[in-house]
Design a protein around this motif. Structure first.
Motif, PDB file in Angstrom:
ATOM      1  N   SER A  42       9.227  -1.927   0.662  1.00  0.00           N
ATOM      2  CA  SER A  42       8.175  -2.052   1.655  1.00  0.00           C
ATOM      3  C   SER A  42       8.323  -0.950   2.695  1.00  0.00           C
ATOM      4  CB  SER A  42       8.242  -3.426   2.326  1.00  0.00           C
ATOM      5  OG  SER A  42       7.250  -3.555   3.331  1.00  0.00           O
ATOM      6  N   CYS A  43       7.201  -0.427   3.158  1.00  0.00           N
ATOM      7  CA  CYS A  43       7.184   0.605   4.188  1.00  0.00           C
ATOM      8  C   CYS A  43       6.151   0.231   5.232  1.00  0.00           C
ATOM      9  CB  CYS A  43       6.862   1.966   3.576  1.00  0.00           C
ATOM     10  SG  CYS A  43       6.680   3.304   4.775  1.00  0.00           S
ATOM     11  N   VAL A  44       6.595   0.086   6.467  1.00  0.00           N
ATOM     12  CA  VAL A  44       5.716  -0.238   7.581  1.00  0.00           C
ATOM     13  C   VAL A  44       5.481   1.024   8.407  1.00  0.00           C
ATOM     14  CG1 VAL A  44       5.377  -1.648   9.633  1.00  0.00           C
ATOM     15  CG2 VAL A  44       6.532  -2.604   7.636  1.00  0.00           C
ATOM     16  N   VAL A  45       4.221   1.322   8.674  1.00  0.00           N
ATOM     17  CA  VAL A  45       3.827   2.524   9.399  1.00  0.00           C
ATOM     18  C   VAL A  45       3.335   2.152  10.783  1.00  0.00           C
ATOM     19  CG1 VAL A  45       2.415   4.604   9.354  1.00  0.00           C
ATOM     20  CG2 VAL A  45       3.143   3.544   7.211  1.00  0.00           C
ATOM     21  N   ASN A  72      -4.015  -1.956   4.313  1.00  0.00           N
ATOM     22  CA  ASN A  72      -4.435  -1.145   5.446  1.00  0.00           C
ATOM     23  C   ASN A  72      -4.428  -1.930   6.755  1.00  0.00           C
ATOM     24  OD1 ASN A  72      -4.836   1.229   3.947  1.00  0.00           O
ATOM     25  ND2 ASN A  72      -6.945   0.666   3.440  1.00  0.00           N
ATOM     26  N   ALA A  73      -4.750  -3.205   6.689  1.00  0.00           N
ATOM     27  CA  ALA A  73      -4.776  -4.015   7.895  1.00  0.00           C
ATOM     28  C   ALA A  73      -3.390  -4.165   8.502  1.00  0.00           C
ATOM     29  CB  ALA A  73      -5.376  -5.385   7.601  1.00  0.00           C
ATOM     30  N   LYS A  74      -2.367  -4.237   7.654  1.00  0.00           N
ATOM     31  CA  LYS A  74      -0.997  -4.398   8.128  1.00  0.00           C
ATOM     32  C   LYS A  74      -0.231  -3.084   8.163  1.00  0.00           C
ATOM     33  CE  LYS A  74      -0.477  -9.202   6.652  1.00  0.00           C
ATOM     34  NZ  LYS A  74       0.357 -10.168   5.888  1.00  0.00           N
ATOM     35  N   ASN A  75      -0.895  -1.988   7.799  1.00  0.00           N
ATOM     36  CA  ASN A  75      -0.260  -0.664   7.800  1.00  0.00           C
ATOM     37  C   ASN A  75       1.035  -0.672   7.001  1.00  0.00           C
ATOM     38  OD1 ASN A  75      -2.304   0.411   9.491  1.00  0.00           O
ATOM     39  ND2 ASN A  75      -1.260  -0.429  11.285  1.00  0.00           N
ATOM     40  N   THR A  76       0.963  -1.236   5.809  1.00  0.00           N
ATOM     41  CA  THR A  76       2.132  -1.393   4.965  1.00  0.00           C
ATOM     42  C   THR A  76       1.828  -0.910   3.556  1.00  0.00           C
ATOM     43  OG1 THR A  76       2.878  -3.317   6.236  1.00  0.00           O
ATOM     44  CG2 THR A  76       3.799  -3.030   4.029  1.00  0.00           C
ATOM     45  N   VAL A  77       2.772  -0.196   2.954  1.00  0.00           N
ATOM     46  CA  VAL A  77       2.664   0.221   1.566  1.00  0.00           C
ATOM     47  C   VAL A  77       3.833  -0.376   0.797  1.00  0.00           C
ATOM     48  CG1 VAL A  77       3.913   2.399   1.915  1.00  0.00           C
ATOM     49  CG2 VAL A  77       2.324   2.156  -0.010  1.00  0.00           C
ATOM     50  N   ILE A  78       3.551  -0.827  -0.422  1.00  0.00           N
ATOM     51  CA  ILE A  78       4.524  -1.532  -1.246  1.00  0.00           C
ATOM     52  C   ILE A  78       4.737  -0.767  -2.545  1.00  0.00           C
ATOM     53  CG2 ILE A  78       5.034  -3.662  -2.491  1.00  0.00           C
ATOM     54  CD1 ILE A  78       5.057  -3.989   0.537  1.00  0.00           C
ATOM     55  N   LEU A  79       5.966  -0.726  -2.994  1.00  0.00           N
ATOM     56  CA  LEU A  79       6.278  -0.234  -4.328  1.00  0.00           C
ATOM     57  C   LEU A  79       6.992  -1.341  -5.079  1.00  0.00           C
ATOM     58  CD1 LEU A  79       6.127   2.257  -6.218  1.00  0.00           C
ATOM     59  CD2 LEU A  79       8.486   2.747  -5.542  1.00  0.00           C
ATOM     60  N   GLN A  80       6.302  -1.938  -6.038  1.00  0.00           N
ATOM     61  CA  GLN A  80       6.894  -2.948  -6.896  1.00  0.00           C
ATOM     62  C   GLN A  80       7.490  -2.246  -8.113  1.00  0.00           C
ATOM     63  OE1 GLN A  80       7.165  -6.398  -6.469  1.00  0.00           O
ATOM     64  NE2 GLN A  80       8.485  -6.224  -8.273  1.00  0.00           N
ATOM     65  N   MET A  81       8.781  -2.408  -8.323  1.00  0.00           N
ATOM     66  CA  MET A  81       9.490  -1.731  -9.391  1.00  0.00           C
ATOM     67  C   MET A  81      10.017  -2.772 -10.367  1.00  0.00           C
ATOM     68  SD  MET A  81      11.545   1.212  -7.246  1.00  0.00           S
ATOM     69  CE  MET A  81      12.669   0.022  -6.523  1.00  0.00           C
ATOM     70  N   ASN A  82       9.538  -2.710 -11.601  1.00  0.00           N
ATOM     71  CA  ASN A  82       9.953  -3.625 -12.647  1.00  0.00           C
ATOM     72  C   ASN A  82      10.627  -2.854 -13.776  1.00  0.00           C
ATOM     73  OD1 ASN A  82       8.706  -5.817 -11.273  1.00  0.00           O
ATOM     74  ND2 ASN A  82       6.745  -5.362 -12.257  1.00  0.00           N
ATOM     75  N   SER A  83      11.335  -3.588 -14.621  1.00  0.00           N
ATOM     76  CA  SER A  83      12.007  -2.999 -15.778  1.00  0.00           C
ATOM     77  C   SER A  83      12.836  -1.787 -15.386  1.00  0.00           C
ATOM     78  CB  SER A  83      10.977  -2.627 -16.855  1.00  0.00           C
ATOM     79  OG  SER A  83      10.236  -3.754 -17.263  1.00  0.00           O
ATOM     80  N   ILE A 121      -1.692   6.501  13.449  1.00  0.00           N
ATOM     81  CA  ILE A 121      -1.947   6.419  12.011  1.00  0.00           C
ATOM     82  C   ILE A 121      -3.377   6.765  11.620  1.00  0.00           C
ATOM     83  CG2 ILE A 121      -0.124   4.713  11.723  1.00  0.00           C
ATOM     84  CD1 ILE A 121      -2.312   2.571  11.576  1.00  0.00           C
ATOM     85  N   PHE A 122      -4.222   7.078  12.585  1.00  0.00           N
ATOM     86  CA  PHE A 122      -5.630   7.337  12.284  1.00  0.00           C
ATOM     87  C   PHE A 122      -5.823   8.516  11.344  1.00  0.00           C
ATOM     88  CE2 PHE A 122      -4.578   9.786  16.024  1.00  0.00           C
ATOM     89  CZ  PHE A 122      -5.170  11.016  15.780  1.00  0.00           C
ATOM     90  N   SER A 123      -4.890   9.473  11.347  1.00  0.00           N
ATOM     91  CA  SER A 123      -5.017  10.675  10.536  1.00  0.00           C
ATOM     92  C   SER A 123      -4.424  10.529   9.136  1.00  0.00           C
ATOM     93  CB  SER A 123      -4.351  11.852  11.239  1.00  0.00           C
ATOM     94  OG  SER A 123      -2.956  11.644  11.380  1.00  0.00           O
ATOM     95  N   ILE A 124      -3.822   9.400   8.823  1.00  0.00           N
ATOM     96  CA  ILE A 124      -3.182   9.207   7.525  1.00  0.00           C
ATOM     97  C   ILE A 124      -4.224   8.858   6.474  1.00  0.00           C
ATOM     98  CG2 ILE A 124      -1.551   7.830   6.202  1.00  0.00           C
ATOM     99  CD1 ILE A 124       0.084   7.505   8.747  1.00  0.00           C
ATOM    100  N   ASN A 125      -4.294   9.655   5.423  1.00  0.00           N
ATOM    101  CA  ASN A 125      -5.205   9.410   4.312  1.00  0.00           C
ATOM    102  C   ASN A 125      -4.486   9.075   3.013  1.00  0.00           C
ATOM    103  OD1 ASN A 125      -7.664   9.931   5.738  1.00  0.00           O
ATOM    104  ND2 ASN A 125      -7.201  12.122   5.609  1.00  0.00           N
TER     105      ASN A 125
END
Length: 117
Positions: free
Chosen positions: A21-24, A73-84, A28-32
């Motif tokens: 998990s990554c919280v920003v 986008n509402a929580k300004n969070t990006v997730i990386l789910q890593m399986n196998s 952040i308005f300029s992040i695309n």
């Protein structure tokens, strides 16, 4: 300023899963685009996955079908789910953000992922 904080790394056995998990915060308005890179000892940092504000995604060939990137986008969070997970996935994983995919302007501090045989 933009700040990124990763969490969720750890030690797992091959075949297991981890969720990063990554919280920003900040201006952040300029992040695309946001993404995850990884760097193993003695290796170049490489793109693992990226996602745009509109939801388009890209993945490294080595993780396609195993990893999934998503963004709230509402929580300004990006997730990386890593399986196998496999031992070759062992690296420090870095969250990134910027205006263009592939050219991050901001980085998190990194979180260690170790996959044992």
């Amino acid at each position: 300023q933009v700040q990124l904080v990763e969490s969720g790394g750890g030690l797992v056995q091959a075949g297991g899963s981890l969720r990063l998990s990554c919280v920003v915060s900040g201006s952040i308005f300029s992040i695309n685009a946001m993404g995850w890179y990884r760097q193993a000892p003695g290796k170049q940092r490489e793109l693992v996955a990226a996602i745009t504000r509109g939801g388009s995604t890209i993945y490294a060939d080595s993780v396609k079908g195993r990893f999934t990137i998503s963004r709230d986008n509402a929580k300004n969070t990006v997730i990386l789910q890593m399986n196998s997970l496999i031992p070759e996935d062992t690296a420090v994983y870095y969250c990134s953000a910027g205006s263009i995919v592939g050219r991050p302007g901001y980085w998190g501090q990194g979180t260690q992922v170790t996959v044992s045989s």
